[in-house]
Design a protein around this motif. Structure first.
Motif, PDB file in Angstrom:
ATOM      1  N   LEU A  33      50.929  -1.413 -47.791  1.00  0.00           N
ATOM      2  CA  LEU A  33      51.847  -1.865 -46.735  1.00  0.00           C
ATOM      3  C   LEU A  33      52.921  -2.791 -47.302  1.00  0.00           C
ATOM      4  O   LEU A  33      54.087  -2.729 -46.892  1.00  0.00           O
ATOM      5  CB  LEU A  33      51.078  -2.576 -45.623  1.00  0.00           C
ATOM      6  N   ALA A  34      52.545  -3.654 -48.225  1.00  0.00           N
ATOM      7  CA  ALA A  34      53.526  -4.551 -48.850  1.00  0.00           C
ATOM      8  C   ALA A  34      54.628  -3.737 -49.529  1.00  0.00           C
ATOM      9  O   ALA A  34      55.823  -4.034 -49.377  1.00  0.00           O
ATOM     10  CB  ALA A  34      52.840  -5.473 -49.847  1.00  0.00           C
ATOM     11  N   THR A  35      54.235  -2.692 -50.233  1.00  0.00           N
ATOM     12  CA  THR A  35      55.216  -1.835 -50.897  1.00  0.00           C
ATOM     13  C   THR A  35      56.127  -1.183 -49.860  1.00  0.00           C
ATOM     14  O   THR A  35      57.347  -1.156 -50.025  1.00  0.00           O
ATOM     15  CB  THR A  35      54.503  -0.765 -51.744  1.00  0.00           C
ATOM     16  N   GLU A  36      55.550  -0.676 -48.766  1.00  0.00           N
ATOM     17  CA  GLU A  36      56.347  -0.064 -47.693  1.00  0.00           C
ATOM     18  C   GLU A  36      57.334  -1.060 -47.097  1.00  0.00           C
ATOM     19  O   GLU A  36      58.435  -0.680 -46.696  1.00  0.00           O
ATOM     20  CB  GLU A  36      55.440   0.472 -46.591  1.00  0.00           C
ATOM     21  N   LEU A  37      56.939  -2.322 -47.016  1.00  0.00           N
ATOM     22  CA  LEU A  37      57.796  -3.360 -46.426  1.00  0.00           C
ATOM     23  C   LEU A  37      58.805  -3.939 -47.426  1.00  0.00           C
ATOM     24  O   LEU A  37      59.583  -4.816 -47.083  1.00  0.00           O
ATOM     25  CB  LEU A  37      56.936  -4.495 -45.860  1.00  0.00           C
ATOM     26  N   GLY A  38      58.757  -3.477 -48.658  1.00  0.00           N
ATOM     27  CA  GLY A  38      59.684  -3.977 -49.671  1.00  0.00           C
ATOM     28  C   GLY A  38      59.277  -5.315 -50.264  1.00  0.00           C
ATOM     29  O   GLY A  38      60.105  -6.009 -50.861  1.00  0.00           O
ATOM     30  N   ILE A  39      58.004  -5.680 -50.110  1.00  0.00           N
ATOM     31  CA  ILE A  39      57.487  -6.928 -50.669  1.00  0.00           C
ATOM     32  C   ILE A  39      56.989  -6.636 -52.084  1.00  0.00           C
ATOM     33  O   ILE A  39      56.155  -5.739 -52.274  1.00  0.00           O
ATOM     34  CB  ILE A  39      56.341  -7.491 -49.806  1.00  0.00           C
ATOM     35  N   LEU A  40      57.504  -7.350 -53.059  1.00  0.00           N
ATOM     36  CA  LEU A  40      57.060  -7.151 -54.437  1.00  0.00           C
ATOM     37  C   LEU A  40      55.600  -7.555 -54.562  1.00  0.00           C
ATOM     38  O   LEU A  40      55.164  -8.538 -53.958  1.00  0.00           O
ATOM     39  CB  LEU A  40      57.905  -7.989 -55.394  1.00  0.00           C
ATOM     40  N   THR A  41      54.829  -6.788 -55.342  1.00  0.00           N
ATOM     41  CA  THR A  41      53.416  -7.085 -55.539  1.00  0.00           C
ATOM     42  C   THR A  41      53.128  -7.228 -57.030  1.00  0.00           C
ATOM     43  O   THR A  41      53.810  -6.632 -57.872  1.00  0.00           O
ATOM     44  CB  THR A  41      52.501  -6.000 -54.956  1.00  0.00           C
ATOM     45  N   CYS A  42      52.106  -8.007 -57.329  1.00  0.00           N
ATOM     46  CA  CYS A  42      51.678  -8.199 -58.702  1.00  0.00           C
ATOM     47  C   CYS A  42      50.164  -8.381 -58.707  1.00  0.00           C
ATOM     48  O   CYS A  42      49.636  -9.207 -57.951  1.00  0.00           O
ATOM     49  CB  CYS A  42      52.369  -9.425 -59.306  1.00  0.00           C
ATOM     50  N   VAL A  43      49.476  -7.595 -59.520  1.00  0.00           N
ATOM     51  CA  VAL A  43      48.027  -7.702 -59.668  1.00  0.00           C
ATOM     52  C   VAL A  43      47.773  -8.289 -61.054  1.00  0.00           C
ATOM     53  O   VAL A  43      48.137  -7.672 -62.062  1.00  0.00           O
ATOM     54  CB  VAL A  43      47.346  -6.325 -59.511  1.00  0.00           C
ATOM     55  N   ARG A  44      47.205  -9.494 -61.088  1.00  0.00           N
ATOM     56  CA  ARG A  44      46.958 -10.174 -62.355  1.00  0.00           C
ATOM     57  C   ARG A  44      45.943 -11.286 -62.155  1.00  0.00           C
ATOM     58  O   ARG A  44      45.560 -11.584 -61.017  1.00  0.00           O
ATOM     59  CB  ARG A  44      48.249 -10.735 -62.934  1.00  0.00           C
ATOM     60  N   LEU A  66      43.452  -9.564 -41.963  1.00  0.00           N
ATOM     61  CA  LEU A  66      44.225 -10.517 -42.769  1.00  0.00           C
ATOM     62  C   LEU A  66      44.107 -11.883 -42.104  1.00  0.00           C
ATOM     63  O   LEU A  66      44.558 -12.062 -40.972  1.00  0.00           O
ATOM     64  CB  LEU A  66      45.699 -10.123 -42.829  1.00  0.00           C
ATOM     65  N   THR A  67      43.512 -12.836 -42.809  1.00  0.00           N
ATOM     66  CA  THR A  67      43.278 -14.164 -42.249  1.00  0.00           C
ATOM     67  C   THR A  67      43.968 -15.218 -43.106  1.00  0.00           C
ATOM     68  O   THR A  67      43.629 -15.372 -44.289  1.00  0.00           O
ATOM     69  CB  THR A  67      41.762 -14.446 -42.184  1.00  0.00           C
ATOM     70  N   PRO A  68      44.938 -15.954 -42.534  1.00  0.00           N
ATOM     71  CA  PRO A  68      45.620 -16.994 -43.304  1.00  0.00           C
ATOM     72  C   PRO A  68      44.658 -18.105 -43.749  1.00  0.00           C
ATOM     73  O   PRO A  68      43.728 -18.454 -43.029  1.00  0.00           O
ATOM     74  CB  PRO A  68      46.653 -17.552 -42.325  1.00  0.00           C
ATOM     75  N   LYS A 104      51.109  -7.854 -38.848  1.00  0.00           N
ATOM     76  CA  LYS A 104      51.692  -6.956 -37.846  1.00  0.00           C
ATOM     77  C   LYS A 104      51.690  -5.508 -38.343  1.00  0.00           C
ATOM     78  O   LYS A 104      51.353  -4.581 -37.595  1.00  0.00           O
ATOM     79  CB  LYS A 104      53.113  -7.393 -37.493  1.00  0.00           C
ATOM     80  N   ALA A 105      52.064  -5.312 -39.600  1.00  0.00           N
ATOM     81  CA  ALA A 105      52.089  -3.960 -40.160  1.00  0.00           C
ATOM     82  C   ALA A 105      50.685  -3.365 -40.222  1.00  0.00           C
ATOM     83  O   ALA A 105      50.486  -2.184 -39.921  1.00  0.00           O
ATOM     84  CB  ALA A 105      52.717  -3.979 -41.553  1.00  0.00           C
ATOM     85  N   TYR A 106      49.700  -4.183 -40.585  1.00  0.00           N
ATOM     86  CA  TYR A 106      48.314  -3.723 -40.666  1.00  0.00           C
ATOM     87  C   TYR A 106      47.814  -3.312 -39.278  1.00  0.00           C
ATOM     88  O   TYR A 106      47.237  -2.238 -39.106  1.00  0.00           O
ATOM     89  CB  TYR A 106      47.429  -4.822 -41.254  1.00  0.00           C
ATOM     90  N   SER A 107      48.047  -4.157 -38.293  1.00  0.00           N
ATOM     91  CA  SER A 107      47.613  -3.854 -36.931  1.00  0.00           C
ATOM     92  C   SER A 107      48.277  -2.576 -36.425  1.00  0.00           C
ATOM     93  O   SER A 107      47.622  -1.709 -35.840  1.00  0.00           O
ATOM     94  CB  SER A 107      47.937  -5.025 -36.007  1.00  0.00           C
ATOM     95  N   ALA A 109      49.531  -0.097 -38.217  1.00  0.00           N
ATOM     96  CA  ALA A 109      49.055   1.064 -38.973  1.00  0.00           C
ATOM     97  C   ALA A 109      47.674   1.515 -38.514  1.00  0.00           C
ATOM     98  O   ALA A 109      47.432   2.712 -38.363  1.00  0.00           O
ATOM     99  CB  ALA A 109      49.037   0.744 -40.468  1.00  0.00           C
ATOM    100  N   THR A 110      46.786   0.567 -38.278  1.00  0.00           N
ATOM    101  CA  THR A 110      45.432   0.958 -37.891  1.00  0.00           C
ATOM    102  C   THR A 110      45.371   1.519 -36.472  1.00  0.00           C
ATOM    103  O   THR A 110      44.407   2.190 -36.120  1.00  0.00           O
ATOM    104  CB  THR A 110      44.435  -0.214 -38.022  1.00  0.00           C
ATOM    105  N   HIS A 111      46.401   1.253 -35.671  1.00  0.00           N
ATOM    106  CA  HIS A 111      46.426   1.795 -34.307  1.00  0.00           C
ATOM    107  C   HIS A 111      47.270   3.055 -34.179  1.00  0.00           C
ATOM    108  O   HIS A 111      47.164   3.766 -33.175  1.00  0.00           O
ATOM    109  CB  HIS A 111      46.938   0.734 -33.330  1.00  0.00           C
ATOM    110  N   THR A 112      48.121   3.341 -35.172  1.00  0.00           N
ATOM    111  CA  THR A 112      49.027   4.474 -35.021  1.00  0.00           C
ATOM    112  C   THR A 112      48.854   5.556 -36.080  1.00  0.00           C
ATOM    113  O   THR A 112      49.275   6.678 -35.870  1.00  0.00           O
ATOM    114  CB  THR A 112      50.495   4.016 -35.048  1.00  0.00           C
ATOM    115  N   ARG A 113      48.250   5.227 -37.200  1.00  0.00           N
ATOM    116  CA  ARG A 113      48.063   6.210 -38.267  1.00  0.00           C
ATOM    117  C   ARG A 113      46.645   6.761 -38.177  1.00  0.00           C
ATOM    118  O   ARG A 113      45.694   6.092 -38.570  1.00  0.00           O
ATOM    119  CB  ARG A 113      48.310   5.578 -39.635  1.00  0.00           C
TER     120      ARG A 113
END
Length: 126
Positions: A33-44, A66-68, A104-107, A109-113
């Motif tokens: 979802l982050a990639t779809e939203l244009g949010i850069l990601t890094c796994v390290r 997702l819990t802050p 918001k994107a997660y919610s 996606a889980t209700h529409t996909r």
């Protein structure tokens, strides 16, 4: 229910390698979802000091989605103290903008996909 941890620093979403966390479905969904939203990601590898100084931190899991995270070891997470005037004309505190976008994107996606969730059939009595 296991959880994974993410942090945001300077607009980049970071999460530890799979050898330091659970390689779960929710984690992969958030990265997608982050990639779809244009949010850069890094796994390290991420140090505890980096989490302490992060702009945002959140955890993910099947039950918690997702819990802050608002503090770690008693230290407040994030610099955000942005006040906005909402439609109801009340001043409101906005924190964790990237976390909120992903929630918001997660919610949504889980209700529409249909391929992202499994509906539970209604309970019927015999």
């Amino acid at each position: 229910n296991a959880t994974n941890i993410f942090m945001v620093q300077d607009g980049v979403l970071l999460t530890p390698h799979e050898d330091h966390c659970l390689p779960g479905i929710t984690r992969e969904t958030v990265l997608s979802l982050a990639t779809e939203l244009g949010i850069l990601t890094c796994v390290r590898r991420i140090s505890l000091a980096e989490f302490h100084s992060a702009d945002e931190v959140f955890t993910t899991g099947t039950m918690g989605e997702l819990t802050p995270v608002v503090n770690i070891d008693g230290r407040r997470i994030g610099p955000y103290d942005v006040h906005v005037l909402k439609e109801d004309r009340h001043d409101s505190l906005i924190r964790n903008p990237i976390t909120q976008r992903l929630q918001k994107a997660y919610s949504h996606a889980t209700h529409t996909r249909d391929d992202w969730s499994t509906p539970i059939p209604p309970f019927s009595q015999l």
